[in-house]
Scaffold this active site. Structure first.
Site, PDB file in Angstrom:
ATOM      1  N   VAL A 120      56.560  17.657  70.389  1.00  0.00           N
ATOM      2  CA  VAL A 120      55.421  18.526  70.685  1.00  0.00           C
ATOM      3  C   VAL A 120      55.895  19.515  71.740  1.00  0.00           C
ATOM      4  O   VAL A 120      56.146  19.135  72.889  1.00  0.00           O
ATOM      5  CB  VAL A 120      54.213  17.714  71.194  1.00  0.00           C
ATOM      6  CG1 VAL A 120      53.013  18.628  71.431  1.00  0.00           C
ATOM      7  CG2 VAL A 120      53.850  16.607  70.208  1.00  0.00           C
ATOM      8  N   GLU A 121      56.051  20.763  71.344  1.00  0.00           N
ATOM      9  CA  GLU A 121      56.715  21.739  72.220  1.00  0.00           C
ATOM     10  C   GLU A 121      55.798  22.894  72.574  1.00  0.00           C
ATOM     11  O   GLU A 121      55.244  23.570  71.702  1.00  0.00           O
ATOM     12  CB  GLU A 121      57.989  22.264  71.549  1.00  0.00           C
ATOM     13  CG  GLU A 121      58.772  23.232  72.405  1.00  0.00           C
ATOM     14  CD  GLU A 121      60.132  23.596  71.816  1.00  0.00           C
ATOM     15  OE1 GLU A 121      60.794  24.497  72.381  1.00  0.00           O
ATOM     16  OE2 GLU A 121      60.532  22.989  70.804  1.00  0.00           O
ATOM     17  N   VAL A 122      55.660  23.123  73.856  1.00  0.00           N
ATOM     18  CA  VAL A 122      54.934  24.258  74.437  1.00  0.00           C
ATOM     19  C   VAL A 122      53.550  24.418  73.808  1.00  0.00           C
ATOM     20  O   VAL A 122      53.224  25.447  73.212  1.00  0.00           O
ATOM     21  CB  VAL A 122      55.749  25.562  74.324  1.00  0.00           C
ATOM     22  CG1 VAL A 122      55.118  26.647  75.221  1.00  0.00           C
ATOM     23  CG2 VAL A 122      57.199  25.358  74.756  1.00  0.00           C
TER      24      VAL A 122
END
Length: 263
Positions: free
Chosen positions: A156-158
């Site tokens: 789960v990125e940015v």
């Protein structure tokens, strides 16, 4: 914990442990990470995986399947097993859920990816994803698609902290958080950002704990200094000196020259 960390360990301690995770570029970085207590590593599958596994035998390693390297679910299965055989514990895959489902059905642990997915940035640009309700729902649907496909873990990125927290609390998958505050199951950064090994842009969520660029510049200057000293001593006939040489016994050399005439 003792022994090699497994996907089962992560899933069985969902919501109970905060795991440290690092993307590493070589064996020494992998060994340093494990010594520092970081037991989840990610790396590229082709050039670094074998070295990372050798350097970190107890770590859980997620190796990325290069985006576009497979064009069918069957190819994904073959490549997924090949990556596991080279030492990975999970296969990172940013392809569509049908590829992930095919691998998961064969027992291959797969890591999906939502939020800012660099391989999909043509559609989103490089920015925080999910700041509006509509976009947050799209991210959540992508999470559920990957969950239903059988992914074990998900990067789960940015995305906003609130969205990352909701996702983490509403999926059985292990969430690997980068740029999402401290609410995901793992706290994930790239070694190149932590160590300061590049002169490019550092993401807002990263933090530089060392300046290897400066150290490398200092080392390079020392290399040049040493090579120049060597060249100068050769020019001045200060090198080599007798202690750097091997000499023959005079009698043995005389025997050699006498016999050499017959060759």
């Amino acid at each position: 914990m003792s022994g090699r960390v497994t996907v089962y360990d992560l899933l069985s301690r969902k919501g109970q442990s905060k795991w440290l995770q690092m993307h590493v570029d070589n064996g020494p970085e992998a060994a340093a990470a494990v010594e520092a207590g970081i037991v989840i590593l990610s790396c590229d599958p082709d050039h670094t995986l074998v070295a990372v596994r050798e350097a970190a035998p107890t770590a859980l390693i997620s190796a990325g399947m290069l985006h576009g390297s497979v064009s069918s679910p069957d190819e994904a299965i073959r490549e997924g097993f090949a990556i596991l055989k080279r030492g990975a514990d999970t296969v990172y895959c940013s392809h569509s859920p049908r590829f992930i489902e095919a691998m998961a059905r064969e027992g291959i642990p797969v890591t999906g990816h939502v939020g800012l997915v660099p391989n999909w940035a043509a559609w989103t640009s490089f920015r925080a994803i999910g700041k509006t309700a509509d976009e947050a729902l799209k991210v959540l649907r992508a999470v559920k698609d990957l969950e239903n496909a059988g992914a074990a873990t998900i990067e789960v990125e940015v995305v906003p902290v609130e969205l990352a927290d909701y996702i983490t609390k509403n999926t059985p998958m292990i969430t690997m958080g980068m740029g999402c505050g401290d609410v995901c199951d793992t706290q994930y950064l790239f070694s190149c950002d932590v160590l300061g090994t590049h002169d490019g842009r550092y993401p807002r969520h990263s933090k530089k704990y060392a300046d290897f660029m400066a150290l490398e510049a200092e080392l390079q200057a020392k290399r040049v200094e040493a090579f120049r000293a060597f060249a100068a001593e050769v020019e001045d006939k200060a090198y080599p000196q007798p202690n750097h040489e091997v000499r023959m016994n005079a009698a043995e050399f005389e025997k050699f020259t006498a016999r050499a005439q017959t060759i």
